[in-house]
Design a protein around this motif. Structure first.
Motif, PDB file in Angstrom:
ATOM      1  N   GLY A  29      -2.157   4.413  -6.398  1.00 38.21           N
ATOM      2  CA  GLY A  29      -3.353   4.305  -5.550  1.00 38.21           C
ATOM      3  C   GLY A  29      -3.312   5.248  -4.362  1.00 38.21           C
ATOM      4  O   GLY A  29      -2.343   6.002  -4.163  1.00 38.21           O
ATOM      5  N   SER A  30      -4.390   5.213  -3.584  1.00 37.64           N
ATOM      6  CA  SER A  30      -4.469   6.138  -2.441  1.00 37.64           C
ATOM      7  C   SER A  30      -4.931   5.426  -1.172  1.00 37.64           C
ATOM      8  O   SER A  30      -5.707   5.980  -0.401  1.00 37.64           O
ATOM      9  N   GLY A  31      -4.480   4.189  -1.004  1.00 38.17           N
ATOM     10  CA  GLY A  31      -4.826   3.460   0.221  1.00 38.17           C
ATOM     11  C   GLY A  31      -4.166   4.095   1.444  1.00 38.17           C
ATOM     12  O   GLY A  31      -3.140   4.771   1.322  1.00 38.17           O
ATOM     13  N   HIS A  32      -4.764   3.862   2.610  1.00 37.80           N
ATOM     14  CA  HIS A  32      -4.224   4.453   3.840  1.00 37.80           C
ATOM     15  C   HIS A  32      -3.266   3.524   4.584  1.00 37.80           C
ATOM     16  O   HIS A  32      -2.760   3.880   5.639  1.00 37.80           O
ATOM     17  N   ILE A  33      -3.068   2.298   4.086  1.00 37.80           N
ATOM     18  CA  ILE A  33      -2.402   1.300   4.931  1.00 37.80           C
ATOM     19  C   ILE A  33      -1.076   0.781   4.355  1.00 37.80           C
ATOM     20  O   ILE A  33      -0.033   0.896   4.989  1.00 37.80           O
ATOM     21  N   ASN A  34      -1.138   0.195   3.161  1.00 35.60           N
ATOM     22  CA  ASN A  34       0.076  -0.418   2.590  1.00 35.60           C
ATOM     23  C   ASN A  34       0.788   0.574   1.666  1.00 35.60           C
ATOM     24  O   ASN A  34       0.249   1.641   1.366  1.00 35.60           O
ATOM     25  N   ASP A  35       1.994   0.211   1.208  1.00 33.95           N
ATOM     26  CA  ASP A  35       2.675   1.020   0.188  1.00 33.95           C
ATOM     27  C   ASP A  35       2.526   0.279  -1.134  1.00 33.95           C
ATOM     28  O   ASP A  35       3.018  -0.845  -1.281  1.00 33.95           O
ATOM     29  N   THR A  36       1.838   0.916  -2.057  1.00 36.70           N
ATOM     30  CA  THR A  36       1.461   0.246  -3.308  1.00 36.70           C
ATOM     31  C   THR A  36       2.204   0.864  -4.490  1.00 36.70           C
ATOM     32  O   THR A  36       2.316   2.084  -4.585  1.00 36.70           O
ATOM     33  N   PHE A  37       2.701   0.003  -5.393  1.00 34.04           N
ATOM     34  CA  PHE A  37       3.420   0.462  -6.585  1.00 34.04           C
ATOM     35  C   PHE A  37       2.894  -0.268  -7.812  1.00 34.04           C
ATOM     36  O   PHE A  37       2.563  -1.454  -7.748  1.00 34.04           O
ATOM     37  N   MET A 110       2.915  -9.543  -4.580  1.00 30.06           N
ATOM     38  CA  MET A 110       2.639  -9.055  -5.937  1.00 30.06           C
ATOM     39  C   MET A 110       1.354  -9.659  -6.493  1.00 30.06           C
ATOM     40  O   MET A 110       1.028 -10.825  -6.210  1.00 30.06           O
ATOM     41  N   TYR A 111       0.634  -8.855  -7.261  1.00 22.88           N
ATOM     42  CA  TYR A 111      -0.588  -9.294  -7.972  1.00 22.88           C
ATOM     43  C   TYR A 111      -0.464  -8.864  -9.432  1.00 22.88           C
ATOM     44  O   TYR A 111       0.270  -7.917  -9.743  1.00 22.88           O
ATOM     45  N   TYR A 112      -1.285  -9.497 -10.296  1.00 16.90           N
ATOM     46  CA  TYR A 112      -1.471  -8.911 -11.623  1.00 16.90           C
ATOM     47  C   TYR A 112      -2.202  -7.595 -11.422  1.00 16.90           C
ATOM     48  O   TYR A 112      -3.104  -7.506 -10.578  1.00 16.90           O
ATOM     49  N   MET A 113      -1.845  -6.630 -12.233  1.00 19.14           N
ATOM     50  CA  MET A 113      -2.627  -5.392 -12.228  1.00 19.14           C
ATOM     51  C   MET A 113      -3.938  -5.691 -12.957  1.00 19.14           C
ATOM     52  O   MET A 113      -3.947  -6.367 -13.985  1.00 19.14           O
ATOM     53  N   ILE A 114      -5.041  -5.232 -12.397  1.00 18.38           N
ATOM     54  CA  ILE A 114      -6.333  -5.406 -13.074  1.00 18.38           C
ATOM     55  C   ILE A 114      -6.405  -4.308 -14.140  1.00 18.38           C
ATOM     56  O   ILE A 114      -6.472  -3.117 -13.812  1.00 18.38           O
ATOM     57  N   GLU A 115      -6.330  -4.732 -15.413  1.00 19.16           N
ATOM     58  CA  GLU A 115      -6.228  -3.765 -16.513  1.00 19.16           C
ATOM     59  C   GLU A 115      -7.604  -3.279 -16.971  1.00 19.16           C
ATOM     60  O   GLU A 115      -8.618  -3.939 -16.726  1.00 19.16           O
ATOM     61  N   LEU A 220     -15.128   2.434  -1.644  1.00 23.51           N
ATOM     62  CA  LEU A 220     -15.216   2.406  -3.102  1.00 23.51           C
ATOM     63  C   LEU A 220     -13.876   2.177  -3.795  1.00 23.51           C
ATOM     64  O   LEU A 220     -13.834   1.559  -4.864  1.00 23.51           O
ATOM     65  N   ASN A 221     -12.774   2.664  -3.214  1.00 24.87           N
ATOM     66  CA  ASN A 221     -11.510   2.448  -3.924  1.00 24.87           C
ATOM     67  C   ASN A 221     -10.912   1.064  -3.665  1.00 24.87           C
ATOM     68  O   ASN A 221      -9.794   0.783  -4.069  1.00 24.87           O
ATOM     69  N   ASN A 222     -11.694   0.183  -3.043  1.00 19.31           N
ATOM     70  CA  ASN A 222     -11.255  -1.206  -2.905  1.00 19.31           C
ATOM     71  C   ASN A 222     -11.992  -2.125  -3.878  1.00 19.31           C
ATOM     72  O   ASN A 222     -12.125  -3.334  -3.650  1.00 19.31           O
ATOM     73  N   ILE A 223     -12.481  -1.534  -4.955  1.00 15.79           N
ATOM     74  CA  ILE A 223     -13.077  -2.355  -6.014  1.00 15.79           C
ATOM     75  C   ILE A 223     -12.676  -1.748  -7.352  1.00 15.79           C
ATOM     76  O   ILE A 223     -12.662  -0.526  -7.513  1.00 15.79           O
ATOM     77  N   MET A 224     -12.291  -2.612  -8.288  1.00 16.48           N
ATOM     78  CA  MET A 224     -11.920  -2.131  -9.618  1.00 16.48           C
ATOM     79  C   MET A 224     -13.172  -2.201 -10.500  1.00 16.48           C
ATOM     80  O   MET A 224     -13.854  -3.221 -10.560  1.00 16.48           O
ATOM     81  N   MET A 225     -13.444  -1.077 -11.171  1.00 13.41           N
ATOM     82  CA  MET A 225     -14.619  -0.982 -12.033  1.00 13.41           C
ATOM     83  C   MET A 225     -14.163  -1.001 -13.494  1.00 13.41           C
ATOM     84  O   MET A 225     -13.219  -0.282 -13.860  1.00 13.41           O
ATOM     85  N   VAL A 235     -12.968  -7.271  -6.706  1.00 14.91           N
ATOM     86  CA  VAL A 235     -12.864  -6.748  -5.345  1.00 14.91           C
ATOM     87  C   VAL A 235     -11.410  -6.924  -4.917  1.00 14.91           C
ATOM     88  O   VAL A 235     -10.869  -8.034  -5.007  1.00 14.91           O
ATOM     89  N   ILE A 236     -10.777  -5.836  -4.489  1.00 21.03           N
ATOM     90  CA  ILE A 236      -9.357  -5.910  -4.111  1.00 21.03           C
ATOM     91  C   ILE A 236      -9.198  -5.628  -2.611  1.00 21.03           C
ATOM     92  O   ILE A 236     -10.183  -5.588  -1.885  1.00 21.03           O
ATOM     93  N   ASP A 237      -7.967  -5.446  -2.168  1.00 18.07           N
ATOM     94  CA  ASP A 237      -7.645  -5.156  -0.764  1.00 18.07           C
ATOM     95  C   ASP A 237      -8.272  -6.209   0.168  1.00 18.07           C
ATOM     96  O   ASP A 237      -9.135  -5.909   0.997  1.00 18.07           O
ATOM     97  N   LEU A 238      -7.791  -7.442  -0.002  1.00 12.75           N
ATOM     98  CA  LEU A 238      -8.401  -8.568   0.714  1.00 12.75           C
ATOM     99  C   LEU A 238      -7.737  -8.830   2.073  1.00 12.75           C
ATOM    100  O   LEU A 238      -7.949  -9.880   2.672  1.00 12.75           O
TER     101      LEU A 238
HETATM  102  P1  ADP Z   1      -4.425  -0.268   1.026  1.00 11.41           P
HETATM  103  O1  ADP Z   1      -4.619  -1.388   2.006  1.00 11.41           O
HETATM  104  O2  ADP Z   1      -3.281   0.594   1.353  1.00 11.41           O
HETATM  105  O3  ADP Z   1      -5.706   0.476   0.811  1.00 11.41           O
HETATM  106  P2  ADP Z   1      -4.973  -1.505  -1.570  1.00 11.41           P
HETATM  107  O4  ADP Z   1      -4.738  -2.960  -1.753  1.00 11.41           O
HETATM  108  O5  ADP Z   1      -6.365  -1.054  -1.451  1.00 11.41           O
HETATM  109  O6  ADP Z   1      -4.059  -0.989  -0.358  1.00 11.41           O
HETATM  110  O7  ADP Z   1      -4.292  -0.766  -2.808  1.00 11.41           O
HETATM  111  C1  ADP Z   1      -4.284   0.651  -2.929  1.00 11.41           C
HETATM  112  C2  ADP Z   1      -4.819   1.067  -4.288  1.00 11.41           C
HETATM  113  O8  ADP Z   1      -3.988   0.509  -5.328  1.00 11.41           O
HETATM  114  C3  ADP Z   1      -6.233   0.592  -4.597  1.00 11.41           C
HETATM  115  O9  ADP Z   1      -7.211   1.482  -4.102  1.00 11.41           O
HETATM  116  C4  ADP Z   1      -6.217   0.534  -6.127  1.00 11.41           C
HETATM  117  O10 ADP Z   1      -6.443   1.806  -6.694  1.00 11.41           O
HETATM  118  C5  ADP Z   1      -4.774   0.118  -6.447  1.00 11.41           C
HETATM  119  N1  ADP Z   1      -4.647  -1.362  -6.642  1.00 11.41           N
HETATM  120  C6  ADP Z   1      -4.398  -2.285  -5.696  1.00 11.41           C
HETATM  121  N2  ADP Z   1      -4.343  -3.531  -6.228  1.00 11.41           N
HETATM  122  C7  ADP Z   1      -4.574  -3.392  -7.541  1.00 11.41           C
HETATM  123  C8  ADP Z   1      -4.630  -4.299  -8.663  1.00 11.41           C
HETATM  124  N3  ADP Z   1      -4.411  -5.603  -8.514  1.00 11.41           N
HETATM  125  N4  ADP Z   1      -4.881  -3.773  -9.910  1.00 11.41           N
HETATM  126  C9  ADP Z   1      -5.071  -2.443 -10.077  1.00 11.41           C
HETATM  127  N5  ADP Z   1      -5.022  -1.537  -9.073  1.00 11.41           N
HETATM  128  C10 ADP Z   1      -4.771  -1.983  -7.825  1.00 11.41           C
END
Ligand code: ADP
Ligand code: GN1
Ligand code: MG
Length: 367
Positions: A29-37, A110-115, A220-225, A235-238
């Motif tokens: 992902g490309s969020g500006h705040i957390n470290d996502t894997f 941790m979350y399930y990845m939205i597939e 836009l990148n805080n929602i999975m389409m 809707v992610i990044d809650l």
């Molecule tokens: P940040 O607060 O750093 O923006 P996010 O929670 O938005 O962190 O996560 C960063 C990116 O990781 C999202 O824009 C999305 O592409 C991906 N991502 C986050 N959570 C999920 C998820 N549960 N399933 C699939 N992709 C996710």
């Protein structure tokens, strides 16, 4: 992303109640705040290190997320949806907690990845943007009867634009990096428009705009389409779900999505506010809200777009002045580039102001 952090993410994974084998852990992902894997395996997961300097009380963040997702799951089930895909699912740690605290004191969740779904950093098709609007509108609608008083204010004054203006002014005065002299035009831009900062807060204080449970970070990148149907799935990044204004959620999505270029585009000739995308989003958002907004709220949606763009530009500039400690940057001057795109968009909105007002009223069937 450094290798050391990837190793730490992998170590953190072993402390969660995952099903089946887990494999590779890679930056995502490309969020500006957390470290996502992304965590590969029989079932794929997302693991995130919460940004500790921003989320001072991580347990409160997780309480909010657990509360909201549990509430949404009930509604999704009743409507015959997929509760594991249409909202986030918090995976517990081995001892049943929502966070794993590592030996450095960092918090992981941790979350399930939205597939079979994607998140976009920029609008690729008009339909996607319209569908994202419907989904964000629906999100606010579904949470309209959520007990707002139980939510923690995870970042106090998150969209208190006036307070953010004061922080900006202090950053200009302190000028800790000696950068202010090179950004006089940018500083003047925000100072000349100071009155924008107070508009929505004043209306809320006067009882003209209701407080709702809002997402507060609706880019836009805080929602999975959905990859096939193109509809907004989840809707992610809650992290910032808190009481707020509908104009904030509408406005932040416009700021990010109704632009012809990326948030950090350097060539400003490519950055324009797209009134057609604005109209599409207004249509979708109002549909998603299903008649739940008051007429004043509808009339203030364009203001939401202007305020959020102004506020975000000012936050980028503040961070630049303070030494880039809030938003992740990937090059020198990154926050300044981001600030300049927001300034360009505010100017474009000013030039299209009357039309924006007419459009939302027409989309809402008020004209
Ligand atoms: P940040 O607060 O750093 O923006 P996010 O929670 O938005 O962190 O996560 C960063 C990116 O990781 C999202 O824009 C999305 O592409 C991906 N991502 C986050 N959570 C999920 C998820 N549960 N399933 C699939 N992709 C996710
Ligand atoms: C941050 O977390 P992310 O990257 O989705 C920020 C938003 C800004 C946005 C600008 C908690 O969003 O407020 O609008 O960057 N989130 C937080 O792109 O500050
Ligand atoms: Mg995000």
């Amino acid at each position: 992303m450094n290798i050391e952090l990837e190793k730490r993410a992998k170590e953190a994974v072993s402390h969660f109640q995952t099903k089946g084998e887990t494999g590779e852990v890679c930056p995502w992902g490309s969020g500006h705040i957390n470290d996502t894997f992304r965590v590969d395996g029989d079932i794929r997961y997302i693991i995130q290190r919460l940004n500790r300097s921003i989320f001072i009380k991580p347990m409160q963040v997780m309480d909010n997320i657990t509360g909201v997702t549990t509430f949404l799951k009930e509604k999704i089930k009743k409507a015959g949806g997929d509760e594991l895909r249409d909202t986030l699912t918090v995976i517990p740690t081995e001892d049943g907690k929502t966070l794993y605290v590592d030996c450095f004191g960092d918090c992981w969740r941790m979350y399930y990845m939205i597939e079979d779904a994607v998140s976009y950093d920029q609008v690729e098709s008009e339909k996607d943007f319209y569908e994202s609007a419907k989904a964000f509108g629906n999100f606010c609608y579904l949470l309209s009867d959520y007990p707002a008083r139980t939510l923690h204010e995870t970042i106090p004054g998150f969209h208190d634009t006036k307070a953010r203006y004061e922080v900006f002014q202090r950053a200009v005065e302190a000028d800790v990096c000696g950068r202010a002299k090179d950004v006089q035009q940018e500083i003047a831009f925000f100072e000349e428009r100071e009155e924008i900062a107070g508009v929505l807060g004043k209306m809320q204080a006067e009882g003209k705009l209701p407080l709702r449970v809002t997402h507060n970070d609706t880019k836009l990148n805080n929602i999975m389409m959905d990859s096939i149907s193109g509809k907004g799935v989840c809707v992610i990044d809650l992290d910032t779900v808190m009481p707020g204004l509908s104009a904030h959620d509408f406005g932040d999505a416009i700021r990010y999505g109704a632009s012809t270029a990326a948030e950090d585009e350097v060539d400003l000739s490519k950055v324009n506010f797209d009134i057609h995308l604005f109209e599409l989003y207004a249509k979708g958002f109002l549909e998603g809200c299903r008649g739940s907004l008051t007429e004043t709220e509808i009339d203030m949606l364009p203001m939401g777009a202007k305020v959020m763009t102004y506020e975000c530009g000012m936050r980028f500039l503040t961070d630049y002045l303070q030494g880039d400690s809030y938003f992740k940057i990937h090059r020198e001057g990154h926050n300044l580039d981001r600030c300049r795109t927001q300034m360009k968009l505010v100017k474009d909105m000013e030039a299209n102001w009357e039309q924006m007002g007419r459009i939302v009223r027409q989309c809402a069937g008020l004209e």
